[in-house]
Design a protein around this motif. Sequence first.
Motif, PDB file in Angstrom:
ATOM      1  N   MET A 107      -7.987 -10.245 -51.816  1.00 41.26           N
ATOM      2  CA  MET A 107      -8.220  -9.746 -53.171  1.00 41.26           C
ATOM      3  C   MET A 107      -9.642 -10.066 -53.610  1.00 41.26           C
ATOM      4  O   MET A 107     -10.126 -11.176 -53.388  1.00 41.26           O
ATOM      5  CB  MET A 107      -7.227 -10.361 -54.151  1.00 41.26           C
ATOM      6  CG  MET A 107      -5.820  -9.836 -54.011  1.00 41.26           C
ATOM      7  SD  MET A 107      -4.766 -10.354 -55.390  1.00 41.26           S
ATOM      8  CE  MET A 107      -3.213  -9.602 -54.913  1.00 41.26           C
ATOM      9  N   ASP A 108     -10.282  -9.100 -54.255  1.00 41.95           N
ATOM     10  CA  ASP A 108     -11.636  -9.325 -54.744  1.00 41.95           C
ATOM     11  C   ASP A 108     -11.690  -9.477 -56.260  1.00 41.95           C
ATOM     12  O   ASP A 108     -12.753  -9.461 -56.854  1.00 41.95           O
ATOM     13  CB  ASP A 108     -12.566  -8.198 -54.290  1.00 41.95           C
ATOM     14  CG  ASP A 108     -12.038  -6.820 -54.666  1.00 41.95           C
ATOM     15  OD1 ASP A 108     -11.048  -6.752 -55.419  1.00 41.95           O
ATOM     16  OD2 ASP A 108     -12.622  -5.821 -54.214  1.00 41.95           O
ATOM     17  N   GLY A 109     -10.554  -9.607 -56.887  1.00 41.16           N
ATOM     18  CA  GLY A 109     -10.460  -9.874 -58.316  1.00 41.16           C
ATOM     19  C   GLY A 109      -9.087 -10.449 -58.582  1.00 41.16           C
ATOM     20  O   GLY A 109      -8.098  -9.990 -58.008  1.00 41.16           O
ATOM     21  N   LEU A 110      -8.999 -11.455 -59.424  1.00 35.75           N
ATOM     22  CA  LEU A 110      -7.740 -12.167 -59.633  1.00 35.75           C
ATOM     23  C   LEU A 110      -7.387 -12.212 -61.113  1.00 35.75           C
ATOM     24  O   LEU A 110      -8.253 -12.013 -61.965  1.00 35.75           O
ATOM     25  CB  LEU A 110      -7.842 -13.570 -59.041  1.00 35.75           C
ATOM     26  CG  LEU A 110      -8.143 -13.561 -57.532  1.00 35.75           C
ATOM     27  CD1 LEU A 110      -8.911 -14.800 -57.124  1.00 35.75           C
ATOM     28  CD2 LEU A 110      -6.862 -13.438 -56.732  1.00 35.75           C
ATOM     29  N   PHE A 111      -6.143 -12.495 -61.410  1.00 42.17           N
ATOM     30  CA  PHE A 111      -5.542 -12.336 -62.729  1.00 42.17           C
ATOM     31  C   PHE A 111      -5.338 -10.839 -62.988  1.00 42.17           C
ATOM     32  O   PHE A 111      -5.894  -9.979 -62.304  1.00 42.17           O
ATOM     33  CB  PHE A 111      -6.365 -12.972 -63.848  1.00 42.17           C
ATOM     34  CG  PHE A 111      -6.535 -14.459 -63.732  1.00 42.17           C
ATOM     35  CD1 PHE A 111      -5.445 -15.293 -63.574  1.00 42.17           C
ATOM     36  CD2 PHE A 111      -7.797 -15.026 -63.797  1.00 42.17           C
ATOM     37  CE1 PHE A 111      -5.597 -16.668 -63.476  1.00 42.17           C
ATOM     38  CE2 PHE A 111      -7.959 -16.398 -63.706  1.00 42.17           C
ATOM     39  CZ  PHE A 111      -6.856 -17.219 -63.542  1.00 42.17           C
TER      40      PHE A 111
END
Length: 349
Positions: A107-111
């Motif tokens: 993943m390259d972005g979280l939340f």
Amino acid sequence: MLALLGACGPGPEAVSPPEGSGAPGPVLPLGITFVPAPQDNPSIPEGVALGRWLFYSPLLSANGRVSCASCHVQSHAFSLDASLATAGVSGRPLIRHAPALINLAWMDGLFWDGGSKNLESLSLGPLTHPDEMGQGDLQALMDRLASTPEAVQRFEAAFGPGGPTLGQLLRALAQFQRTLVSARSRYDSWRRGEPGGELSALEQAGYGLVRTRCTPCHDTELFTDNAYHNNGLDSVWGQGDDATRGRGRITLEPEDTGRYKTPTLRNVTRSAPYMHDGRFATLDAVLEHYRRGVVPSSTLDIALRGDGQRAPGLSLSDVEKAALLAFLDTLTDEAFLGDPALGDPSTGP
């Protein structure tokens, strides 16, 4: 903050592990050959073990009773079977549903809104949130760990002498979370041609529908495009940095209002309830939303907008809906959901 973080940098480009670096790694989704990690935080057994211990330790919370696992339960795909958790230190319901922690290494972005860019910074949010772990005084947290012999021993095994630092804590949690790899479902066995990997005609029809009707949002073997979409849940959202604004809270761009991160479909039968606020209790309700409940708005995803001849949403017959539900069940990875190596170290190996 910088002093507490120590040497925890932004994390350069991910690299593959060196050849001959040890025991065989985890089973990976088809076509993926290694688990990426930043050069300044390569995974080592001691670091993973420390991260696992920290993930399940209530020492990280202000009241000593809440751990990461309080809201990210392994049997629920490291999510929670409640829409808005009240398991945090304050007992107040959270604004968003606890997301499933699956295949985070890619993943390259979280939340839900991409507010964290990497796993090394991810845990700062829940650690310091007043309704989650409530650890507003991070120095007090590190002092507490430094006075706990088992913690000191585990930190030194992973990072050497010098006492626990916040940077080490965040790196260890990231190392453990990169081991949350799910690729042992019946679907995966089918894709790899392994014994026991048969899919029925209805399940295969559902797979075809996912690949033709649910992409690009649920694309690739990860079953997510790692992007942000407005899937027609509402027409009104928060403003400014309000958490209900979605991706727009981070970018402050009007076109990102109402857009949320695409969750993976892996283990989706175990990660109910659904959507960023857990408003749908069942997958049947989710598909009914896409069939009849999509709300038009200026940022609604183009794939759901319809036209003069078609209402917003996806046109799915009852048979197609049944096929999708049948296929989604094949993505359940029982080995992942019950893997002792990912569970509480106080009760397992």
